[in-house]
Write a protein that holds these residues in place. Structure first.
Motif, short mmCIF file in Angstrom:
data_model
loop_
_atom_site.label_atom_id
_atom_site.label_comp_id
_atom_site.label_asym_id
_atom_site.label_seq_id
_atom_site.Cartn_x
_atom_site.Cartn_y
_atom_site.Cartn_z
N TYR A 130 55.39 12.38 23.50
CA TYR A 130 53.83 12.21 23.54
C TYR A 130 53.41 13.70 23.26
O TYR A 130 54.10 14.76 23.52
CB TYR A 130 53.23 11.69 24.78
CG TYR A 130 53.51 10.23 25.15
CD1 TYR A 130 52.97 9.36 24.44
CD2 TYR A 130 54.79 10.12 25.93
CE1 TYR A 130 53.31 7.83 24.76
CE2 TYR A 130 55.09 8.62 26.25
CZ TYR A 130 54.29 7.68 25.55
OH TYR A 130 54.62 6.52 25.99
N ASN A 147 48.43 5.56 26.28
CA ASN A 147 49.62 6.40 26.32
C ASN A 147 49.96 7.04 27.79
O ASN A 147 50.98 7.53 28.02
CB ASN A 147 49.77 7.47 25.38
CG ASN A 147 49.46 7.02 23.97
OD1 ASN A 147 50.12 5.85 23.53
ND2 ASN A 147 48.69 7.54 22.95
N ILE A 205 51.02 9.60 20.73
CA ILE A 205 52.58 9.33 20.63
C ILE A 205 52.90 10.11 19.57
O ILE A 205 52.32 10.40 18.66
CB ILE A 205 52.99 7.94 20.75
CG1 ILE A 205 54.35 7.61 21.20
CG2 ILE A 205 52.45 7.19 19.41
CD1 ILE A 205 54.63 6.26 21.49
#
Lengths: 510, 510
Positions: A301, A164, A284
């Motif tokens: 996020y 991420n 996320i």
């Protein structure tokens, strides 16, 4: 099947120098090796050299991506190039196994783990046989080998970071950041986005307070103040920039006064600095405590920080930590049965019999796993076994430099400056064939960092000649303009500085 | 949930003009509408306007991608923007349903089919409800609606074309072509690539002999001769460029003499032109008759041509055919129960009762499916039913222009020139509120095409003033420099022309 190297403009009277990597070390040495004396062959998964100090500028559009790149192949290139990954090396027979990477979709992104990490060792072995048959894996012989494969990005196994976070090590990373940053503003501008989600989307976290993290934060501050504040005036109250670091200060390579100047400047610019903070995860979706649960496609996020809990963020830029290159870890370990002629024994190895072959281990730095070289950048070996006073040797014709190598007994930083000085030195030695007469020594030319709003820091070699503010910014721009490789970029870089100053940065996404 | 349009700088005294699309028609009208009189809102899946005549140049790196773009939002932008697709329109209540497209991965690519084509009608309906809840689908009300959604690329259902061809309609397409072209050369340069595969990889086919196809072929010829021939001299004998067209000649909009000049130039440059040829399919992998079956990752494509059989190619650039926009096909069809006040009856509709609401159908061109407008660019309606002499009307406050609209009774070509002239005209009429006093008429300013090696064609309006060769090339460059929208690009375009002429095109891929 062709003769493997039919295409190469071979000259029998030249030694072939295979250079693994096209970064500061590899690209520099490839350009400087005398083509009359050596047939240089660069092997790299990237078709270009990235001028890394300008990547932070390209990530926000202060400069365009290609101004930070030099294509490896050009009209005037005097060396050969194959686009591929080094997959293994046979020091006895002097060949490197190359896995071609022409269509590798990750070729412009920071690597964070071994590219075959999802395969078992057996699966990979089976695959290799098939690849060799198809010609996607092939051997390249060398007379001299220069290992400049660099490092990967280290995530310290922090959950979710590899998947991420946004890295900033290559031009593909810069493009991802630019698109994400602008998409966060565009999503926040949708009439259906809640204020809470706006706050999350426009909260930007930078992990790592080294020069890359600080310079990116500064560039991010600049694009927001100079451009996005005029384009999305309603959204500016929602934005925030925070730099996290586990250490107790940022910019550790600068002296106290300059680092404090940077922190004061950041405070004035509204950028928060959180030292002694520990990132524990990144996932996320919005934080647990958020009112919104199902957020459609424009979700944020959640960054988990030990000292702060869960924080909604639009993007986390991860600019901390180097991981040992898997090629160094896997393919440069043991060297069994190396003939006596392939090595040069050091003093402690004088007891080894001159005729037999010996099994060696490549010396590595216990902490980083980097290859250890002598002060002529040659890879060091030690005999295998448990003996205390193990025989040591030098692997003939194999050099290692850049972030994947450490010069024995030094603590030179893993910077472009050290890598390119080593490359300059080695190219000169090889061209003049005088490596035995001299040894490499790093000359510290100082450090620089851009800190936003047309301010920078400059600290001369040895900590003398400190300059901060506008004057340092002029030095910063001047230095990178001078150091940029091609005339093409020496023209384009100031053109873009001028154009983006006058007309603003381009916020198109594609 | 917020008030849907909280963020918009509304002014009660202004009419809201919603413009669907950001191409030649939409972007032109948005910039020209008087912000004191109208609140213009652009809705487009692309965050920029693409200056389409330069896309072929960007596809080979003669120009950089962003020189062919203008960001919709900029420091001086006076209109609103939402990044989204128009998903439906309610002419009675004057609202448009917008499906946001901030993270749409296809946002810079030529659309070739409805974006929800893989869903059944029911699935899409269910999804819509969920999207409306999440805020990814929302309604936008308008006072005036300008439809400039353009066309999609037409593949005539030729098997494999949608999946395997490269289009050239947007900047993402140009980037795909540039990367593929250079990857073909890089793969051909691998020592393990066979000569047969080299021939396939470096065989480039262009389908469509209109200006886009011809200009792209010319640019492709230029990069190969000027740059790649110096970078990969050993590969040049393997390359070939072929233009296919079903018609019996290329460049049908130019007169006989100019088209012949282009064909002669192409012949001299070694580009083959195959007219009256029919493409029957395109698939990945080498031709059936090939000696190689398992070709690893660098495989070529196989183009099937009725007159020639199977041909191995590195890339097929598809530049032929326009497909009706699904928004026009689906959302602009029947208009039931429209109050009498929403329409303006034409002569034949005078028999309709003034108080009741009537069900209408939007008039479409039977061949292309485009919306038919009157000569004031207003959408035309006809009463539903089978009657021969059906009442006709104009839909008040709804305009259609660009490639998705046809002016009733004309055969104006689907070009940027027509679209931008219509947009100029309509913006002026709306600003002056004098649409009833005038009507649109296209002024043919002529056509131009670049044909390679610093040669072009120019044909003045009405077929007079034909120029070919170097002089036309000067006009070609001058015209596009003058027409390029921003000062930013007026500076960058000649800078890149100069830099790439001196130093060569950048062949880095990322």
């Amino acid at each position: 099947m062709q003769h493997p190297l039919k295409l190469m403009r071979c000259r029998k009277d030249r030694e072939r120098v295979v250079i693994l990597g096209s970064g500061w070390a590899g690209y520099t040495i490839a350009r400087q090796l005398d083509p009359k004396k050596f047939q240089a062959v660069v092997v790299s998964p990237r078709s270009y050299f990235a001028f890394t100090p300008l990547l932070a500028s390209t990530a926000v559009g202060t400069l365009e991506f290609r101004t930070a790149l030099e294509p490896i192949r050009g009209r005037r290139t005097k060396f050969e190039y194959f686009q591929g990954w080094a997959d293994g090396v046979d020091f006895k027979n002097k060949t490197v196994a190359i896995e071609e990477a022409v269509d590798d979709p990750t070729q412009s992104l920071a690597p964070t783990r071994e590219r075959h990490a999802n395969k078992t060792k057996h699966e990979r072995e089976v695959e290799k046989v098939r690849e060799a048959k198809k010609g996607t894996l092939f051997n390249l012989s060398y007379d001299k080998l220069v290992i400049t494969v660099g490092c990967y990005s280290q995530t310290f196994n922090t959950p979710g970071v590899r998947e991420n976070a946004y890295f900033l090590k290559d031009v593909g990373d810069a493009r991802r950041i630019r698109n994400r940053l602008l998409a966060c503003f565009e999503a926040a501008a949708l009439p259906t986005t809640s204020d809470e989600m706006r706050q999350n989307l426009l909260n930007f976290a930078i992990v790592g307070g080294g020069p890359t993290g600080i310079e990116f934060s500064a560039e991010l501050h600049d694009i927001i103040q100079e451009d996005l504040a005029r384009i999305y005036p309603e959204l500016i109250p929602f934005h925030h920039i925070t730099v996290y670091d586990v250490a107790d200060k940022v910019l550790p390579m600068f002296d106290e006064k300059l680092a404090k100047y940077a922190m004061d400047t950041f405070r004035r610019e509204g950028i928060s600095i959180r030292t002694k903070h520990h990132v524990e995860g990144l996932r996320i979706g919005p934080p647990e405590h958020s009112a919104e649960k199902d957020l459609g496609e424009h979700t944020c996020y959640t960054l988990k920080v030990k000292e702060e809990g869960e924080i909604g963020v639009g993007m986390v830029v991860w600019s901390t930590g180097l991981m040992n290159n898997p090629f160094v870890a896997k393919s440069m370990a043991n060297v069994p049965d190396l003939p006596r002629a392939s090595v040069k024994l050091l003093e402690s190895g004088s007891k080894i019999d001159g005729s037999s072959s010996v099994s060696w281990t490549i010396q590595k730095d216990p902490k980083s796993g980097s290859v250890i070289t002598d002060n002529r950048l040659r890879v060091k070996l030690e005999a295998r076994g448990d003996a205390k006073d193990k025989p040591q040797a030098i692997l003939n014709d194999v050099y290692a430099l850049g972030d994947c190598a450490i010069l024995d007994g030094t603590v030179y930083p893993a910077t472009a400056q050290v890598a390119s000085q080593k490359a300059d030195w080695l190219a000169k030695r090889l061209n003049r064939n005088d490596i035995e007469q001299t040894r490499f020594e790093w000359k510290n030319l100082g450090v620089m960092a851009y800190i936003g709003n047309w301010n920078a820091l400059f600290q001369g070699g040895g900590g003398v000649g400190n300059i901060s503010g506008r004057a340092a910014w002029v030095i910063w721009r001047g230095a990178y303009l001078t150091k940029s490789v091609s005339w093409r970029n020496k023209i384009l870089i100031p053109t873009y500085w001028f154009i983006n100053w006058i007309f603003g940065r381009d916020i198109s996404r594609f």
